[in-house]
Design a protein around this motif. Structure first.
Motif, PDB file in Angstrom:
ATOM      1  N   ALA A  10       0.830  -1.194   0.000  1.00 47.08           N
ATOM      2  CA  ALA A  10       0.000   0.000   0.000  1.00 47.08           C
ATOM      3  C   ALA A  10       0.869   1.250   0.000  1.00 47.08           C
ATOM      4  O   ALA A  10       2.010   1.233   0.458  1.00 47.08           O
ATOM      5  CB  ALA A  10      -0.901  -0.006   1.239  1.00 47.08           C
ATOM      6  N   PRO A  31       1.816   6.554   4.060  1.00 44.10           N
ATOM      7  CA  PRO A  31       1.296   7.857   4.486  1.00 44.10           C
ATOM      8  C   PRO A  31       2.386   8.779   4.991  1.00 44.10           C
ATOM      9  O   PRO A  31       2.106   9.912   5.365  1.00 44.10           O
ATOM     10  CB  PRO A  31       0.336   7.470   5.617  1.00 44.10           C
ATOM     11  CG  PRO A  31       0.955   6.240   6.220  1.00 44.10           C
ATOM     12  CD  PRO A  31       1.585   5.506   5.069  1.00 44.10           C
ATOM     13  N   SER A  66      -1.602  -1.324   5.976  1.00 44.41           N
ATOM     14  CA  SER A  66      -2.369  -0.458   5.085  1.00 44.41           C
ATOM     15  C   SER A  66      -2.531   0.924   5.706  1.00 44.41           C
ATOM     16  O   SER A  66      -2.279   1.133   6.901  1.00 44.41           O
ATOM     17  CB  SER A  66      -3.745  -1.079   4.816  1.00 44.41           C
ATOM     18  OG  SER A  66      -4.502  -1.109   6.025  1.00 44.41           O
ATOM     19  N   HIS A  67      -2.950   1.856   4.862  1.00 45.34           N
ATOM     20  CA  HIS A  67      -3.157   3.229   5.342  1.00 45.34           C
ATOM     21  C   HIS A  67      -4.220   3.263   6.446  1.00 45.34           C
ATOM     22  O   HIS A  67      -4.074   3.986   7.439  1.00 45.34           O
ATOM     23  CB  HIS A  67      -3.582   4.119   4.172  1.00 45.34           C
ATOM     24  CG  HIS A  67      -3.881   5.526   4.581  1.00 45.34           C
ATOM     25  ND1 HIS A  67      -2.905   6.449   4.847  1.00 45.34           N
ATOM     26  CD2 HIS A  67      -5.070   6.153   4.786  1.00 45.34           C
ATOM     27  CE1 HIS A  67      -3.459   7.601   5.196  1.00 45.34           C
ATOM     28  NE2 HIS A  67      -4.780   7.451   5.152  1.00 45.34           N
ATOM     29  N   GLU A  68      -5.294   2.488   6.289  1.00 45.15           N
ATOM     30  CA  GLU A  68      -6.357   2.471   7.293  1.00 45.15           C
ATOM     31  C   GLU A  68      -5.858   1.910   8.629  1.00 45.15           C
ATOM     32  O   GLU A  68      -6.213   2.406   9.705  1.00 45.15           O
ATOM     33  CB  GLU A  68      -7.544   1.645   6.790  1.00 45.15           C
ATOM     34  CG  GLU A  68      -8.321   2.276   5.647  1.00 45.15           C
ATOM     35  CD  GLU A  68      -7.576   2.202   4.318  1.00 45.15           C
ATOM     36  OE1 GLU A  68      -6.584   1.430   4.253  1.00 45.15           O
ATOM     37  OE2 GLU A  68      -7.970   2.910   3.372  1.00 45.15           O
ATOM     38  N   GLU A  69      -5.023   0.870   8.554  1.00 49.96           N
ATOM     39  CA  GLU A  69      -4.489   0.284   9.792  1.00 49.96           C
ATOM     40  C   GLU A  69      -3.564   1.268  10.518  1.00 49.96           C
ATOM     41  O   GLU A  69      -3.616   1.394  11.747  1.00 49.96           O
ATOM     42  CB  GLU A  69      -3.748  -1.006   9.469  1.00 49.96           C
ATOM     43  CG  GLU A  69      -4.659  -2.136   8.998  1.00 49.96           C
ATOM     44  CD  GLU A  69      -3.892  -3.338   8.517  1.00 49.96           C
ATOM     45  OE1 GLU A  69      -4.454  -4.454   8.518  1.00 49.96           O
ATOM     46  OE2 GLU A  69      -2.701  -3.177   8.143  1.00 49.96           O
ATOM     47  N   LEU A  94      -3.703   4.482  10.296  1.00 47.88           N
ATOM     48  CA  LEU A  94      -4.554   5.559  10.799  1.00 47.88           C
ATOM     49  C   LEU A  94      -5.211   5.163  12.115  1.00 47.88           C
ATOM     50  O   LEU A  94      -5.313   5.979  13.050  1.00 47.88           O
ATOM     51  CB  LEU A  94      -5.616   5.906   9.751  1.00 47.88           C
ATOM     52  CG  LEU A  94      -6.477   7.140  10.053  1.00 47.88           C
ATOM     53  CD1 LEU A  94      -5.597   8.377  10.163  1.00 47.88           C
ATOM     54  CD2 LEU A  94      -7.527   7.328   8.954  1.00 47.88           C
ATOM     55  N   ILE A  95      -5.650   3.915  12.216  1.00 45.36           N
ATOM     56  CA  ILE A  95      -6.240   3.429  13.469  1.00 45.36           C
ATOM     57  C   ILE A  95      -5.200   3.455  14.589  1.00 45.36           C
ATOM     58  O   ILE A  95      -5.482   3.867  15.721  1.00 45.36           O
ATOM     59  CB  ILE A  95      -6.794   2.006  13.275  1.00 45.36           C
ATOM     60  CG1 ILE A  95      -8.001   2.033  12.332  1.00 45.36           C
ATOM     61  CG2 ILE A  95      -7.182   1.390  14.616  1.00 45.36           C
ATOM     62  CD1 ILE A  95      -8.519   0.654  11.979  1.00 45.36           C
ATOM     63  N   CYS A  96      -3.977   3.032  14.277  1.00 41.49           N
ATOM     64  CA  CYS A  96      -2.914   3.040  15.293  1.00 41.49           C
ATOM     65  C   CYS A  96      -2.610   4.453  15.764  1.00 41.49           C
ATOM     66  O   CYS A  96      -2.471   4.708  16.971  1.00 41.49           O
ATOM     67  CB  CYS A  96      -1.659   2.382  14.735  1.00 41.49           C
ATOM     68  SG  CYS A  96      -1.819   0.608  14.409  1.00 41.49           S
ATOM     69  N   TRP A  97      -2.502   5.391  14.826  1.00 40.30           N
ATOM     70  CA  TRP A  97      -2.210   6.770  15.216  1.00 40.30           C
ATOM     71  C   TRP A  97      -3.344   7.354  16.061  1.00 40.30           C
ATOM     72  O   TRP A  97      -3.095   8.083  17.025  1.00 40.30           O
ATOM     73  CB  TRP A  97      -1.994   7.624  13.962  1.00 40.30           C
ATOM     74  CG  TRP A  97      -0.632   7.481  13.351  1.00 40.30           C
ATOM     75  CD1 TRP A  97      -0.328   6.979  12.120  1.00 40.30           C
ATOM     76  CD2 TRP A  97       0.616   7.821  13.953  1.00 40.30           C
ATOM     77  NE1 TRP A  97       1.019   6.976  11.909  1.00 40.30           N
ATOM     78  CE2 TRP A  97       1.630   7.499  13.026  1.00 40.30           C
ATOM     79  CE3 TRP A  97       0.988   8.360  15.176  1.00 40.30           C
ATOM     80  CZ2 TRP A  97       2.978   7.710  13.277  1.00 40.30           C
ATOM     81  CZ3 TRP A  97       2.325   8.569  15.443  1.00 40.30           C
ATOM     82  CH2 TRP A  97       3.308   8.245  14.501  1.00 40.30           C
ATOM     83  N   ARG A  98      -4.579   7.081  15.662  1.00 37.58           N
ATOM     84  CA  ARG A  98      -5.713   7.591  16.436  1.00 37.58           C
ATOM     85  C   ARG A  98      -5.738   6.981  17.829  1.00 37.58           C
ATOM     86  O   ARG A  98      -6.053   7.661  18.809  1.00 37.58           O
ATOM     87  CB  ARG A  98      -7.014   7.284  15.708  1.00 37.58           C
ATOM     88  CG  ARG A  98      -7.255   8.190  14.512  1.00 37.58           C
ATOM     89  CD  ARG A  98      -8.529   7.806  13.782  1.00 37.58           C
ATOM     90  NE  ARG A  98      -8.838   8.744  12.709  1.00 37.58           N
ATOM     91  CZ  ARG A  98      -9.819   8.598  11.835  1.00 37.58           C
ATOM     92  NH1 ARG A  98     -10.604   7.501  11.920  1.00 37.58           N
ATOM     93  NH2 ARG A  98     -10.026   9.496  10.898  1.00 37.58           N
TER      94      ARG A  98
END
Length: 288
Positions: free
Chosen positions: A2, A5, A24-27, A29-33
């Motif tokens: 992927a 980011p 992936s980008h979504e994964e 993003l979840i970790c950062w959030r």
């Protein structure tokens, strides 16, 4: 894989080859959030609660937790009122969505944190160069050390007087609470902390005649009065220990500085250097 980011300078190995991203980008993003909101909750809710819990004067865990909650609830209530007004303005007048409001909340929390960071760093960034600049003038630095010796010694004497007043109140309560009194365990818990402050000998030597002024206040001891005394004991003991540490550290630095001057024939002999600071201390004691 992927697309990454991350920025190019982080995403590249320095030779123009892209690094392999295992998530992936979504994964990501979840970790950062998860990391961000966890730190957010710790900063604004958990840590203030724990600080208040440790500083409270109650004796039982439930009472300490309730006291810490009430103390922080005032701050949260003020923030909630202000936040509600801002949300209403953003929704009604600006037509912002929930996502926009969440972004604005993140911006405000980061802005407050950065403001505090700039204030603290600004003090350090100004104070350290100023101190180094002043150290270049040895005579000015020596006068400053002598002046601060008197100031810190007077502050120590004032803090010690306030703390000893709390000890006299504790002694008065101790004399009014018998061995089978329900408040005896709480009084013993406070007394056990006296030795840690280095004032155990003073507490043991308190004469009954010196605490007559406080006996009337504890003629009918109550749990609320004991908690109030515990809180006063904690605040005055912290202030006394802080003043004592600052004074001793300052004396150590001052004697080291004047010894350095004496060894380099800059101003005075070691005996005169010791005498000068001792005179400052003695003069402070006489004035106090």
């Amino acid at each position: 894989p992927a697309p990454s980011p991350f920025p190019w300078d982080v995403d590249s190995d320095g030779e123009g080859n892209d690094c392999v991203v295992l998530f992936s980008h979504e994964e990501l993003l979840i970790c950062w959030r998860l990391v961000y909101w966890t730190s957010f909750m710790l900063t604004w809710f958990v840590l203030p609660f724990l600080i208040s819990y440790v500083a409270t004067a109650e004796f039982h865990a439930k009472e300490r937790a309730w006291s810490a909650f009430k103390e922080n609830a005032i701050t949260y209530a003020v923030m909630a009122v202000g936040g509600t007004v801002v949300v209403v303005v953003l929704v009604v007048r600006e037509g912002k969505s929930l996502a926009d409001i969440m972004g604005f909340a993140i911006f405000v929390s980061n802005a407050v944190a950065l403001l505090g960071l700039m204030l603290f760093m600004g003090y350090g960034l100004l104070n350290v160069p100023r101190m180094l600049w002043h150290r270049g003038d040895v005579f000015r630095t020596q006068r400053w050390y002598r002046y601060q010796t008197v100031v810190l010694h007077e502050a120590l004497l004032d803090a010690e007087a306030d703390f000893q007043k709390s000890l006299k109140k504790l002694k008065a309560l101790d004399s009014q609470v018998g061995r089978v009194h329900p408040l005896r365990p709480y009084v013993e818990e406070i007394i056990d902390k006296v030795d840690a402050t280095g004032q155990g000998d003073y507490y043991d030597a308190i004469e009954p005649g010196t605490m007559d002024h406080f006996l009337s206040k504890f003629s009918s001891p109550t749990y609320e009065g004991t908690v109030e005394l515990h809180g006063k004991f904690q605040s005055t003991s912290y202030a006394y220990q802080r003043a004592e540490v600052l004074y001793k550290k300052h004396l150590h630095d001052a004697f080291v500085f004047e010894t350095f001057l004496a060894e380099n024939d800059a101003m005075v002999s070691p005996a005169d250097a010791h005498y000068s600071l001792c005179c400052c201390t003695c003069r402070s004691r006489v004035v106090s």
